[in-house]
Write a protein that holds these residues in place. Structure first.
Motif, mmCIF file in Angstrom:
data_model
loop_
_atom_site.group_PDB
_atom_site.id
_atom_site.type_symbol
_atom_site.label_atom_id
_atom_site.label_comp_id
_atom_site.label_asym_id
_atom_site.label_seq_id
_atom_site.Cartn_x
_atom_site.Cartn_y
_atom_site.Cartn_z
ATOM 1 N N GLU A 94 0.777 -1.170 0.077
ATOM 2 C CA GLU A 94 -0.002 0.029 -0.199
ATOM 3 C C GLU A 94 0.908 1.377 -0.117
ATOM 4 O OE1 GLU A 94 -2.712 -0.779 3.365
ATOM 5 O OE2 GLU A 94 -4.079 -1.718 1.872
ATOM 6 N N GLN A 95 2.038 1.432 -0.903
ATOM 7 C CA GLN A 95 2.684 2.481 -1.104
ATOM 8 C C GLN A 95 2.772 2.721 -2.590
ATOM 9 O OE1 GLN A 95 6.651 1.730 0.916
ATOM 10 N NE2 GLN A 95 5.750 3.037 2.795
ATOM 11 N N ILE A 96 3.038 4.288 -2.787
ATOM 12 C CA ILE A 96 3.147 4.754 -3.859
ATOM 13 C C ILE A 96 4.274 5.596 -3.849
ATOM 14 C CG2 ILE A 96 0.889 4.374 -4.876
ATOM 15 C CD1 ILE A 96 0.342 7.326 -4.284
ATOM 16 N N THR A 97 4.954 6.025 -5.110
ATOM 17 C CA THR A 97 5.828 7.390 -5.020
ATOM 18 C C THR A 97 5.440 8.230 -5.975
ATOM 19 O OG1 THR A 97 7.826 5.842 -4.395
ATOM 20 C CG2 THR A 97 8.203 7.866 -5.564
ATOM 21 N N ILE A 98 5.371 9.380 -5.513
ATOM 22 C CA ILE A 98 4.749 10.725 -6.248
ATOM 23 C C ILE A 98 6.141 11.307 -6.723
ATOM 24 C CG2 ILE A 98 3.325 12.681 -6.285
ATOM 25 C CD1 ILE A 98 2.103 11.459 -3.595
ATOM 26 N N SER A 99 6.436 11.535 -7.914
ATOM 27 C CA SER A 99 7.538 12.123 -8.504
ATOM 28 C C SER A 99 6.936 13.355 -9.381
ATOM 29 C CB SER A 99 8.391 11.157 -9.273
ATOM 30 O OG SER A 99 8.902 10.100 -8.833
ATOM 31 N N TRP A 100 7.862 14.422 -9.549
ATOM 32 C CA TRP A 100 7.567 15.457 -10.084
ATOM 33 C C TRP A 100 8.780 16.256 -10.766
ATOM 34 C CZ3 TRP A 100 7.031 14.936 -5.055
ATOM 35 C CH2 TRP A 100 7.537 15.954 -4.132
ATOM 36 N N SER A 101 8.638 16.927 -11.569
ATOM 37 C CA SER A 101 9.538 17.475 -12.500
ATOM 38 C C SER A 101 10.413 18.793 -11.741
ATOM 39 C CB SER A 101 9.177 17.976 -13.876
ATOM 40 O OG SER A 101 8.231 18.892 -14.036
ATOM 41 N N LYS A 102 11.555 18.928 -11.885
ATOM 42 C CA LYS A 102 11.963 20.045 -11.113
ATOM 43 C C LYS A 102 11.703 21.269 -11.845
ATOM 44 C CE LYS A 102 16.463 21.897 -9.190
ATOM 45 N NZ LYS A 102 17.435 21.278 -8.288
ATOM 46 N N VAL A 103 11.508 22.358 -11.033
ATOM 47 C CA VAL A 103 11.159 23.690 -11.685
ATOM 48 C C VAL A 103 12.083 24.761 -11.176
ATOM 49 C CG1 VAL A 103 9.569 25.717 -11.499
ATOM 50 C CG2 VAL A 103 8.529 23.389 -11.250
ATOM 51 N N ALA A 104 12.733 25.172 -12.284
ATOM 52 C CA ALA A 104 13.968 26.300 -11.934
ATOM 53 C C ALA A 104 13.727 27.231 -10.963
ATOM 54 C CB ALA A 104 14.250 26.902 -13.370
ATOM 55 N N GLY A 105 14.610 27.550 -10.198
ATOM 56 C CA GLY A 105 14.268 28.497 -9.040
ATOM 57 C C GLY A 105 13.712 28.222 -7.843
ATOM 58 N N MET A 106 13.165 26.834 -7.724
ATOM 59 C CA MET A 106 12.372 26.458 -6.563
ATOM 60 C C MET A 106 13.501 26.127 -5.384
ATOM 61 S SD MET A 106 9.344 27.007 -7.153
ATOM 62 C CE MET A 106 10.024 28.484 -7.892
ATOM 63 N N LYS A 107 13.035 26.652 -4.308
ATOM 64 C CA LYS A 107 13.760 26.076 -2.944
ATOM 65 C C LYS A 107 13.235 24.514 -2.364
ATOM 66 C CE LYS A 107 16.418 29.617 -1.981
ATOM 67 N NZ LYS A 107 16.778 30.182 -3.356
ATOM 68 N N GLY A 108 11.981 24.650 -2.734
ATOM 69 C CA GLY A 108 11.258 23.388 -2.362
ATOM 70 C C GLY A 108 9.712 23.229 -2.760
ATOM 71 N N TYR A 109 8.984 21.905 -2.476
ATOM 72 C CA TYR A 109 7.625 21.830 -2.997
ATOM 73 C C TYR A 109 6.916 21.346 -1.929
ATOM 74 C CZ TYR A 109 10.715 21.353 -7.016
ATOM 75 O OH TYR A 109 11.487 21.746 -8.099
ATOM 76 N N ASP A 110 5.812 21.507 -1.925
ATOM 77 C CA ASP A 110 4.647 21.450 -1.084
ATOM 78 C C ASP A 110 3.696 20.375 -1.973
ATOM 79 O OD1 ASP A 110 5.407 22.818 0.882
ATOM 80 O OD2 ASP A 110 4.236 24.464 0.600
#
Length: 152
Positions: A76-92
């Protein structure tokens, strides 16, 4: 008069507002850091009087959003991945159980993926947005598209 300065370039006049104009909304700007300065003044038939200028207002133009993919891991686990966005310090990363439901923050990270637990028989909806920090103020990019995952 509204002036704009991008990165380390020279400031340039972008707009002259009327006496009753209290807002300025800019068109979409290319990615980068901007500084806005407002100078107020008055003109009469013989004189032009200008202020020294307002406090500098800093902003970051962020026009890119991350692209999300979801990969089952095990059980019951998944990995959520996303593309990097230039200039971002982090993601929510946010999750809801209905497309138009209440999204709660699942994780704040500097990475471009997280692994999370899900329950069988439920559908989950995910979206991500990046953030930068400008003068100790968090500036958010737009949300990504919402992606769903059904746990069978």
């Amino acid at each position: 008069i509204v002036y704009r300065k991008r990165n380390k370039k020279k400031k340039k006049k972008v707009l002259t507002l009327g006496a009753k104009d209290l807002e300025y909304t800019t068109a979409e700007l290319p990615f980068g850091e901007y500084r806005f300065i407002l100078k107020a003044g008055r003109y009469d038939s013989t004189d032009r009087v200008m202020t020294n200028g307002s406090n500098v207002v800093e902003a970051v133009a962020i026009n890119e959003t991350p692209m999300i993919t979801i990969t089952p891991v095990a059980g019951e686990q998944i990995t959520i991945s996303w593309s990097k966005v230039a200039g971002m310090k982090g993601y929510d990363v946010y999750r809801a159980t209905a497309i138009d439901g209440k999204y709660t923050q699942l994780k704040r990270t500097t990475s471009t993926s997280i692994t999370t637990t899900i329950k069988a028989g439920k559908t989950y909806y995910y979206k991500v947005r990046g953030f930068d920090i400008v003068n100790n103020v968090k500036v958010y990019a737009a949300y990504s598209e919402t992606v769903s995952y059904s746990a069978n």
